[in-house]
Design a protein around this motif. Sequence first.
Motif, PDB file in Angstrom:
ATOM      1  N   LEU A  78      10.262  -2.544  -2.737  1.00  0.00           N
ATOM      2  CA  LEU A  78       9.011  -2.152  -3.978  1.00  0.00           C
ATOM      3  C   LEU A  78       9.145  -0.772  -4.665  1.00  0.00           C
ATOM      4  CD1 LEU A  78       5.845  -3.969  -2.887  1.00  0.00           C
ATOM      5  CD2 LEU A  78       7.664  -4.840  -4.417  1.00  0.00           C
ATOM      6  N   ILE A  79       9.555   0.288  -3.862  1.00  0.00           N
ATOM      7  CA  ILE A  79       9.440   1.596  -4.333  1.00  0.00           C
ATOM      8  C   ILE A  79      10.283   1.745  -5.358  1.00  0.00           C
ATOM      9  CG2 ILE A  79       9.907   3.980  -3.635  1.00  0.00           C
ATOM     10  CD1 ILE A  79       8.721   3.194  -0.696  1.00  0.00           C
ATOM     11  N   PRO A  80      11.621   1.459  -5.295  1.00  0.00           N
ATOM     12  CA  PRO A  80      12.629   1.545  -6.519  1.00  0.00           C
ATOM     13  C   PRO A  80      11.960   0.926  -7.655  1.00  0.00           C
ATOM     14  CG  PRO A  80      13.506   0.650  -4.832  1.00  0.00           C
ATOM     15  CD  PRO A  80      12.564   1.069  -4.175  1.00  0.00           C
ATOM     16  N   LEU A  81      11.578  -0.079  -7.526  1.00  0.00           N
ATOM     17  CA  LEU A  81      11.083  -1.223  -8.582  1.00  0.00           C
ATOM     18  C   LEU A  81      10.177  -0.564  -9.212  1.00  0.00           C
ATOM     19  CD1 LEU A  81      11.472  -3.822 -10.018  1.00  0.00           C
ATOM     20  CD2 LEU A  81       9.975  -4.807  -8.359  1.00  0.00           C
ATOM     21  N   MET A  82       8.929  -0.001  -8.486  1.00  0.00           N
ATOM     22  CA  MET A  82       7.752   0.287  -9.151  1.00  0.00           C
ATOM     23  C   MET A  82       8.053   1.930  -9.932  1.00  0.00           C
ATOM     24  SD  MET A  82       5.026  -0.554  -6.361  1.00  0.00           S
ATOM     25  CE  MET A  82       3.629  -0.164  -6.977  1.00  0.00           C
ATOM     26  N   ARG A 122       0.810  16.043  -1.075  1.00  0.00           N
ATOM     27  CA  ARG A 122       1.402  16.876  -0.449  1.00  0.00           C
ATOM     28  C   ARG A 122       1.925  15.681   0.901  1.00  0.00           C
ATOM     29  NH1 ARG A 122      -1.796  22.708   0.841  1.00  0.00           N
ATOM     30  NH2 ARG A 122      -1.209  23.460  -1.350  1.00  0.00           N
ATOM     31  N   GLY A 123       3.250  15.874   1.245  1.00  0.00           N
ATOM     32  CA  GLY A 123       3.613  15.110   2.209  1.00  0.00           C
ATOM     33  C   GLY A 123       4.407  13.759   2.042  1.00  0.00           C
ATOM     34  N   LYS A 124       4.528  13.648   0.597  1.00  0.00           N
ATOM     35  CA  LYS A 124       4.842  12.358   0.089  1.00  0.00           C
ATOM     36  C   LYS A 124       6.219  12.020   0.584  1.00  0.00           C
ATOM     37  CE  LYS A 124       4.374  10.981  -4.364  1.00  0.00           C
ATOM     38  NZ  LYS A 124       4.693  10.717  -5.635  1.00  0.00           N
ATOM     39  N   GLN A 125       7.216  13.152   0.603  1.00  0.00           N
ATOM     40  CA  GLN A 125       8.524  12.770   1.105  1.00  0.00           C
ATOM     41  C   GLN A 125       8.676  12.710   2.781  1.00  0.00           C
ATOM     42  OE1 GLN A 125      11.258  12.645  -0.782  1.00  0.00           O
ATOM     43  NE2 GLN A 125      12.287  11.962   0.891  1.00  0.00           N
ATOM     44  N   VAL A 126       7.613  13.053   3.378  1.00  0.00           N
ATOM     45  CA  VAL A 126       7.566  12.715   4.692  1.00  0.00           C
ATOM     46  C   VAL A 126       7.339  11.387   5.012  1.00  0.00           C
ATOM     47  CG1 VAL A 126       6.229  13.226   6.956  1.00  0.00           C
ATOM     48  CG2 VAL A 126       6.606  15.154   5.134  1.00  0.00           C
ATOM     49  N   LEU A 127       6.275  10.871   4.252  1.00  0.00           N
ATOM     50  CA  LEU A 127       6.002   9.433   4.262  1.00  0.00           C
ATOM     51  C   LEU A 127       7.161   8.338   3.773  1.00  0.00           C
ATOM     52  CD1 LEU A 127       3.739   6.946   4.433  1.00  0.00           C
ATOM     53  CD2 LEU A 127       3.232   7.418   2.082  1.00  0.00           C
ATOM     54  N   VAL A 128       7.969   8.840   2.848  1.00  0.00           N
ATOM     55  CA  VAL A 128       9.077   8.273   2.539  1.00  0.00           C
ATOM     56  C   VAL A 128      10.110   8.004   3.766  1.00  0.00           C
ATOM     57  CG1 VAL A 128      11.102   7.917   1.231  1.00  0.00           C
ATOM     58  CG2 VAL A 128       9.045   8.572   0.039  1.00  0.00           C
ATOM     59  N   THR A 129      10.224   9.350   4.309  1.00  0.00           N
ATOM     60  CA  THR A 129      11.089   9.446   5.418  1.00  0.00           C
ATOM     61  C   THR A 129      10.604   8.447   6.735  1.00  0.00           C
ATOM     62  OG1 THR A 129      11.789  11.740   4.811  1.00  0.00           O
ATOM     63  CG2 THR A 129      12.172  11.056   7.273  1.00  0.00           C
ATOM     64  N   LEU A 130       9.179   8.575   7.029  1.00  0.00           N
ATOM     65  CA  LEU A 130       8.814   7.778   7.966  1.00  0.00           C
ATOM     66  C   LEU A 130       8.946   6.250   7.693  1.00  0.00           C
ATOM     67  CD1 LEU A 130       5.370   9.654   8.835  1.00  0.00           C
ATOM     68  CD2 LEU A 130       7.521   9.381  10.053  1.00  0.00           C
ATOM     69  N   ALA A 132       0.831  -1.332   0.007  1.00  0.00           N
ATOM     70  CA  ALA A 132       0.074  -0.009   0.030  1.00  0.00           C
ATOM     71  C   ALA A 132       1.004   1.227  -0.011  1.00  0.00           C
ATOM     72  CB  ALA A 132      -0.807  -0.071   1.205  1.00  0.00           C
ATOM     73  N   ALA A 133       2.032   1.478   0.947  1.00  0.00           N
ATOM     74  CA  ALA A 133       2.702   2.553   0.779  1.00  0.00           C
ATOM     75  C   ALA A 133       3.545   2.667  -0.467  1.00  0.00           C
ATOM     76  CB  ALA A 133       3.785   2.536   1.997  1.00  0.00           C
ATOM     77  N   ALA A 134       4.017   1.378  -1.021  1.00  0.00           N
ATOM     78  CA  ALA A 134       4.739   1.633  -2.268  1.00  0.00           C
ATOM     79  C   ALA A 134       3.630   2.203  -3.309  1.00  0.00           C
ATOM     80  CB  ALA A 134       5.466   0.108  -2.591  1.00  0.00           C
ATOM     81  N   TRP A 135       2.480   1.602  -3.478  1.00  0.00           N
ATOM     82  CA  TRP A 135       1.623   2.168  -4.369  1.00  0.00           C
ATOM     83  C   TRP A 135       1.377   3.542  -4.397  1.00  0.00           C
ATOM     84  CZ3 TRP A 135      -0.841  -0.636  -8.322  1.00  0.00           C
ATOM     85  CH2 TRP A 135      -1.704  -0.029  -9.104  1.00  0.00           C
ATOM     86  N   ALA A 136       1.041   3.911  -3.075  1.00  0.00           N
ATOM     87  CA  ALA A 136       0.574   5.318  -2.931  1.00  0.00           C
ATOM     88  C   ALA A 136       1.778   6.200  -3.223  1.00  0.00           C
ATOM     89  CB  ALA A 136       0.339   5.680  -1.429  1.00  0.00           C
ATOM     90  N   PRO A 193       9.847  -1.517   6.880  1.00  0.00           N
ATOM     91  CA  PRO A 193      10.593  -1.126   5.815  1.00  0.00           C
ATOM     92  C   PRO A 193      10.881  -2.056   4.499  1.00  0.00           C
ATOM     93  CG  PRO A 193      11.851   0.079   7.575  1.00  0.00           C
ATOM     94  CD  PRO A 193      10.945  -1.172   8.045  1.00  0.00           C
ATOM     95  N   PHE A 194      11.194  -3.305   4.962  1.00  0.00           N
ATOM     96  CA  PHE A 194      11.894  -4.186   3.922  1.00  0.00           C
ATOM     97  C   PHE A 194      11.049  -4.339   2.755  1.00  0.00           C
ATOM     98  CE2 PHE A 194      14.034  -5.257   7.979  1.00  0.00           C
ATOM     99  CZ  PHE A 194      15.236  -5.294   7.407  1.00  0.00           C
ATOM    100  N   VAL A 195       9.598  -4.492   2.881  1.00  0.00           N
ATOM    101  CA  VAL A 195       8.804  -4.784   1.686  1.00  0.00           C
ATOM    102  C   VAL A 195       8.510  -3.426   0.850  1.00  0.00           C
ATOM    103  CG1 VAL A 195       6.479  -5.415   0.795  1.00  0.00           C
ATOM    104  CG2 VAL A 195       7.689  -6.858   2.539  1.00  0.00           C
ATOM    105  N   ALA A 196       8.465  -2.241   1.530  1.00  0.00           N
ATOM    106  CA  ALA A 196       8.147  -1.120   0.938  1.00  0.00           C
ATOM    107  C   ALA A 196       9.471  -0.517   0.404  1.00  0.00           C
ATOM    108  CB  ALA A 196       7.821  -0.017   2.033  1.00  0.00           C
ATOM    109  N   ARG A 197      10.397  -0.768   1.007  1.00  0.00           N
ATOM    110  CA  ARG A 197      11.673  -0.317   0.386  1.00  0.00           C
ATOM    111  C   ARG A 197      12.187  -1.360  -0.860  1.00  0.00           C
ATOM    112  NH1 ARG A 197      13.172   4.179  -0.862  1.00  0.00           N
ATOM    113  NH2 ARG A 197      13.027   5.705   0.797  1.00  0.00           N
TER     114      ARG A 197
END
Length: 299
Positions: free
Chosen positions: A163-167, A95-103, A84-88, A157-161
Motif C-alpha cells: 500500500l505505501i508506494p501505491l498511496m 518525527r521518526g517516519k523513516q524509523v517506522l518504515v525501517t521497522l 494503519a501504517a501505510a496511512w500514517a 510487511p506484505f499489506v503495508a509494503r
Amino acid sequence: MSATPRPAHLDEPPWVRRLLLAISLGFLALFLIMPLAAVFSEALKKGWALYLEALVEPDAVAAIRLTLIVAAIAVPLNLVLGVAAAWAITKFRFRGKQVLVTLIDLPFSVSPVVAGLIYVLLFGTHGWLGPWLQAHDMKVVYAVPGVVLATLFVTFPFVARELIPLMQAQGSDEEQAALTLGASGWKIFWRVTMPNIKWGLLYGVILCNARAMGEFGAVSVVSGHIRGLTNTIPLHVEILYNEYAYQASFAVASVLALLALATLILKSLVEWHGAKPAEAAVLAPEFSGAAPLQLKAAG
C-alpha cells in the motif's frame, strides 16, 4: 502520421528473442513446474485411497485446521495494521517516519528462525515474561498463541509494503478536496481512499495469506512440534518425511501446493482487475477529478 521507430537496442535478431524465451521457459519448467508435478505424482503414486487416507488422518486434519485458524487470525490483523501504517506514513508528517518504515521492513531482513527465538526469549519458561505467564497460568510458546504471534511477525510487511508506494503515488489531492467539502476522516477513507487502493490491498492480503499458510521457520521454533496441537501443515509434512512416510508427506504437501495454485490464480485475477482502472484512467484522464464531486453528491 508515420509510426515512431523502435529504438535500435530493441531490434534484436529473432534468434536472441527465441533463446531468451527458451531459457525462461526452461527455467520455469525445471524449477517450478517439475517440482510441482513431482509433488502430485508422489502423492497419488499409491492411489486415491491412500491419498485421501493421509489427508483425513487425525494429525493431518488438526494441522490443516490449525493452519487455517492461524491464517484467519493473522491476515485480518495484518490487514488492519498494514492499512494503519501505510496511512500514517503516506498522509502525515512526523518525527521518526523513516524509523517506522525501517521497522516495517524488519521481518524481511531478519531470519524467521531468529524471529522465533526472540519469542522464545520473551515468552518461554525461562524468558523475560515466562515467570509472570506461569504465575497466571498462561502459555504462549509451544502453544497456539506463539504460532499466531510468529506468523504475525513474518507476514506483517506484505499489506503495508503493497500500500505505501501505491498511496504515495496517488498523493493526497483527492483527500484534501474531500476535506474542504466537509467530509469526515472515516468518510474520506471509505469513499475516496479505499476505491483507489482496493486492488493493491487485496493483492497484499493474498500474499500475506500465502505466507501465513506456508511459514515454517519461525513457527517451527515456537510450536514445539506437538502433534495434533501446534503442528501446522509445513511442520506436519516435515515430521512425516522424517519418519519415512513419504507418500503421506507428499499427500499433505499437495494441499500446500493446491493453496499455492489458488493463490497464483487469485493474484493473476487481482492484477488483471487492477490493471483495468489504470487503463481507463489513461484513456479518460478528464474524469480523474470526479471523486470529490461524487463524494459531495453522496454527502
